[in-house]
Structures are given as structure tokens and as C-alpha cells.
Design a protein around this motif. Structure first.
Motif, mmCIF file in Angstrom:
data_model
loop_
_atom_site.group_PDB
_atom_site.id
_atom_site.type_symbol
_atom_site.label_atom_id
_atom_site.label_comp_id
_atom_site.label_asym_id
_atom_site.label_seq_id
_atom_site.Cartn_x
_atom_site.Cartn_y
_atom_site.Cartn_z
ATOM 1 N N PHE A 1 -8.785 27.922 -78.686
ATOM 2 C CA PHE A 1 -8.572 27.232 -77.413
ATOM 3 C C PHE A 1 -9.025 28.111 -76.249
ATOM 4 O O PHE A 1 -9.693 27.653 -75.321
ATOM 5 C CB PHE A 1 -7.086 26.877 -77.290
ATOM 6 C CG PHE A 1 -6.734 26.201 -76.009
ATOM 7 C CD1 PHE A 1 -7.127 24.892 -75.775
ATOM 8 C CD2 PHE A 1 -6.010 26.849 -75.040
ATOM 9 C CE1 PHE A 1 -6.812 24.270 -74.601
ATOM 10 C CE2 PHE A 1 -5.684 26.234 -73.862
ATOM 11 C CZ PHE A 1 -6.091 24.938 -73.630
ATOM 12 N N PHE A 2 -8.685 29.391 -76.332
ATOM 13 C CA PHE A 2 -9.046 30.311 -75.255
ATOM 14 C C PHE A 2 -10.564 30.473 -75.168
ATOM 15 O O PHE A 2 -11.131 30.463 -74.072
ATOM 16 C CB PHE A 2 -8.369 31.652 -75.498
ATOM 17 C CG PHE A 2 -8.558 32.609 -74.381
ATOM 18 C CD1 PHE A 2 -7.856 32.447 -73.213
ATOM 19 C CD2 PHE A 2 -9.448 33.647 -74.502
ATOM 20 C CE1 PHE A 2 -8.050 33.313 -72.170
ATOM 21 C CE2 PHE A 2 -9.640 34.521 -73.461
ATOM 22 C CZ PHE A 2 -8.941 34.354 -72.300
ATOM 23 N N GLY B 1 -17.772 31.953 -82.977
ATOM 24 C CA GLY B 1 -16.446 32.567 -82.891
ATOM 25 C C GLY B 1 -15.346 31.622 -83.330
ATOM 26 O O GLY B 1 -14.410 32.008 -84.044
ATOM 27 N N GLY B 2 -15.453 30.342 -82.917
ATOM 28 C CA GLY B 2 -14.446 29.357 -83.312
ATOM 29 C C GLY B 2 -14.400 29.155 -84.817
ATOM 30 O O GLY B 2 -13.325 29.085 -85.425
ATOM 31 N N ALA C 1 -12.675 40.664 -72.060
ATOM 32 C CA ALA C 1 -14.114 40.444 -71.945
ATOM 33 C C ALA C 1 -14.408 39.326 -70.957
ATOM 34 O O ALA C 1 -15.352 39.410 -70.170
ATOM 35 C CB ALA C 1 -14.695 40.113 -73.312
ATOM 36 N N PHE C 2 -13.555 38.277 -70.964
ATOM 37 C CA PHE C 2 -13.758 37.186 -70.003
ATOM 38 C C PHE C 2 -13.618 37.715 -68.573
ATOM 39 O O PHE C 2 -14.444 37.415 -67.696
ATOM 40 C CB PHE C 2 -12.746 36.080 -70.275
ATOM 41 C CG PHE C 2 -12.720 35.027 -69.218
ATOM 42 C CD1 PHE C 2 -13.816 34.214 -69.022
ATOM 43 C CD2 PHE C 2 -11.610 34.853 -68.418
ATOM 44 C CE1 PHE C 2 -13.809 33.244 -68.046
ATOM 45 C CE2 PHE C 2 -11.589 33.885 -67.446
ATOM 46 C CZ PHE C 2 -12.688 33.084 -67.257
ATOM 47 N N LEU C 3 -12.586 38.534 -68.330
ATOM 48 C CA LEU C 3 -12.404 39.084 -66.982
ATOM 49 C C LEU C 3 -13.614 39.927 -66.575
ATOM 50 O O LEU C 3 -14.087 39.848 -65.439
ATOM 51 C CB LEU C 3 -11.140 39.935 -66.939
ATOM 52 C CG LEU C 3 -9.838 39.148 -67.041
ATOM 53 C CD1 LEU C 3 -8.660 40.094 -66.937
ATOM 54 C CD2 LEU C 3 -9.757 38.121 -65.952
ATOM 55 N N GLY C 4 -14.129 40.728 -67.524
ATOM 56 C CA GLY C 4 -15.289 41.557 -67.221
ATOM 57 C C GLY C 4 -16.511 40.728 -66.874
ATOM 58 O O GLY C 4 -17.227 41.031 -65.916
#
Lengths: 133, 105
Positions: free
Chosen positions: A70-71, A45-46, B78-81
Motif C-alpha cells: 500500500f505504501f 516491489g509489490g 527513500a520516499f522522503l529523500g
């Protein structure tokens, strides 16, 4: 020149994502599958966002792409930690070639209630681990 | 082809989109057969990362910058899920263990 860079970054990102999915399909147990999913997936992804930044070459898109990288790098380890903890707590079957299980001796995961308690009297894991097969 | 004026980039974007589609397919196989719910959570996490990558590749392929915002917002959700599902799995395991302890007592 910048086109070749963009194409190279995008192709390598796609190949890493593909490797991550092959890993999640073929590797033997949950914890090892998590290794493929989080590391190769986040790298793929990066690289894809990097190629996006190289393609548009303007400030706002580049900043947003770097914010997204970063996220991704911030959330992938947190998610992996939580999934690994949940998997170990629910006692998934480890691969039969596992020969170090450090948490088994030093940490009584979720033995009672739903908290992790450190066992102070546990022997040092270095002295108790089995030898490799 | 609107955005990618270069032939190299178009080719690379097409190959990448095909690779990502195959990757989502393989991950869905694991999502279906995964023996433990934790396996399914891992597969779902990878599917969300793959979709974010897909959106980035699609942004290059079509030349629409706004796909980048979609990708960022999707990564957030998606991270929260994933976090919610992992907490759910852990609580389920703790509940099962408490019930087993009570039965043994």
C-alpha cells in the motif's frame, strides 16, 4: 503448491525490477525513463512483497507486507509527479520524437517566480498540436 | 540455508538476487552518466525501490522476518529523500531562471 506460488511471484518481481532498470538505461529521455522506473519498479516491489506474504503465511507478516505494498503504491505516483514537475520545470531535453507537448501552450511553468500560472488565453491544445512525424 | 527449506524457493531466491544485483548495477550506470540532475533523481528513486525489493528477497532467502521491517522503514526514508531532491531540483531551476531574467533586464 504454495512454494511454487512463492517462487513464481518472486521470480516475476525480480524480472520486472530488471526490466525497469534496463528501461532506465535504454529509454531516450527523462520523462520516458521515469515511466519505466515508477511503473515497473513499483510492480516489481509489490510482487516481491506478495511472495513474502505467501512464503510466511502468518497474519502479522502478511499485514506488514500488504502495508508495504500500500505504501509503495501510495508514494510511487507522488514521487513520480514531483520528479516530472521538476524535470519539466528545468526544461530537460525531450526526445526528438515528441510531438505533443500540452503544457507548452496551456501552462507557463515557472516563467516568473517559481509558481505555475495557467494561461487563460492559450489556445486549446487539440487545435495547436503538431501532426506526428 | 536457514529459512528456505524448499529447493524451488532457494533456486528462485538466488536467481532473483542475481537479477536485482544486475538491475542495481544498470541503474548506477544511469546515475553516473545521466545528463540532467533529474535523470539522477529518477535513477536514485529506482535504486531505492530495488533495494526494498532486495530486502524482501533476502528475507525469504535467509528466513529472517525482521528484514521486512527494514524494508518498510527504508521505503519511507527513500520516499522522503526523493521528494527532497525533486524540490531541490525545482528550486534550482527557478533560481537559474530568475537570474537569467535579471541579466536580460
Amino acid at each position: 503448491m504454495i512454494e511454487i506460488l512463492t517462487a513464481f511471484l518472486m521470480l516475476s518481481g525480480g524480472i520486472f525490477c530488471f526490466i525497469a532498470s534496463v528501461g532506465i538505461l535504454r529509454l531516450p529521455d527523462t520523462i520516458i525513463r521515469m515511466h519505466a522506473a515508477t511503473k515497473a519498479g513499483a510492480l516489481g516491489g509489490g510482487l516481491m512483497f506478495l511472495s513474502l506474504a505467501a512464503f510466511y503465511m502468518d497474519l502479522s507478516t502478511t499485514l506488514r507486507a500488504f502495508a508495504a505494498i500500500f505504501f509503495l503504491l501510495l508514494t510511487a505516483p507522488v514521487a513520480a509527479h514531483l520528479i516530472g514537475r521538476a524535470a519539466y520545470c528545468s526544461r530537460v531535453n525531450l526526445s526528438e520524437r515528441t510531438w505533443i507537448d500540452e503544457l507548452a501552450e496551456t501552462c507557463q511553468w515557472c516563467q516568473r517566480e517559481s509558481t505555475c500560472e495557467l494561461n487563460e488565453n492559450a489556445p486549446d491544445f487539440q487545435t495547436t498540436q503538431k501532426s506526428p512525424k | 540455508m536457514i529459512g528456505a527449506e524448499s529447493h524451488i524457493i532457494t533456486m528462485a531466491a538466488e536467481i532473483t538476487l542475481v537479477l536485482l544485483t544486475l538491475a542495481v548495477f544498470f541503474t548506477f550506470i544511469r546515475l553516473v552518466i545521466g545528463p540532467d540532475p533529474a535523470d539522477r533523481i529518477v535513477a536514485l528513486d529506482l535504486v531505492s525501490i530495488l533495494i526494498v525489493s532486495y530486502l524482501a528477497a533476502l528475507s525469504i532467502y535467509t528466513g529472517q522476518k525482521s528484514f521486512l521491517d527494514v524494508a518498510i522503514a527504508y521505503a519511507l526514508i527513500a520516499f522522503l529523500g526523493t521528494v527532497a531532491l525533486a524540490r531541490f531540483r525545482e528550486r534550482l531551476a527557478a533560481q537559474n531562471r530568475d537570474e537569467n531574467n535579471r541579466e536580460e533586464e
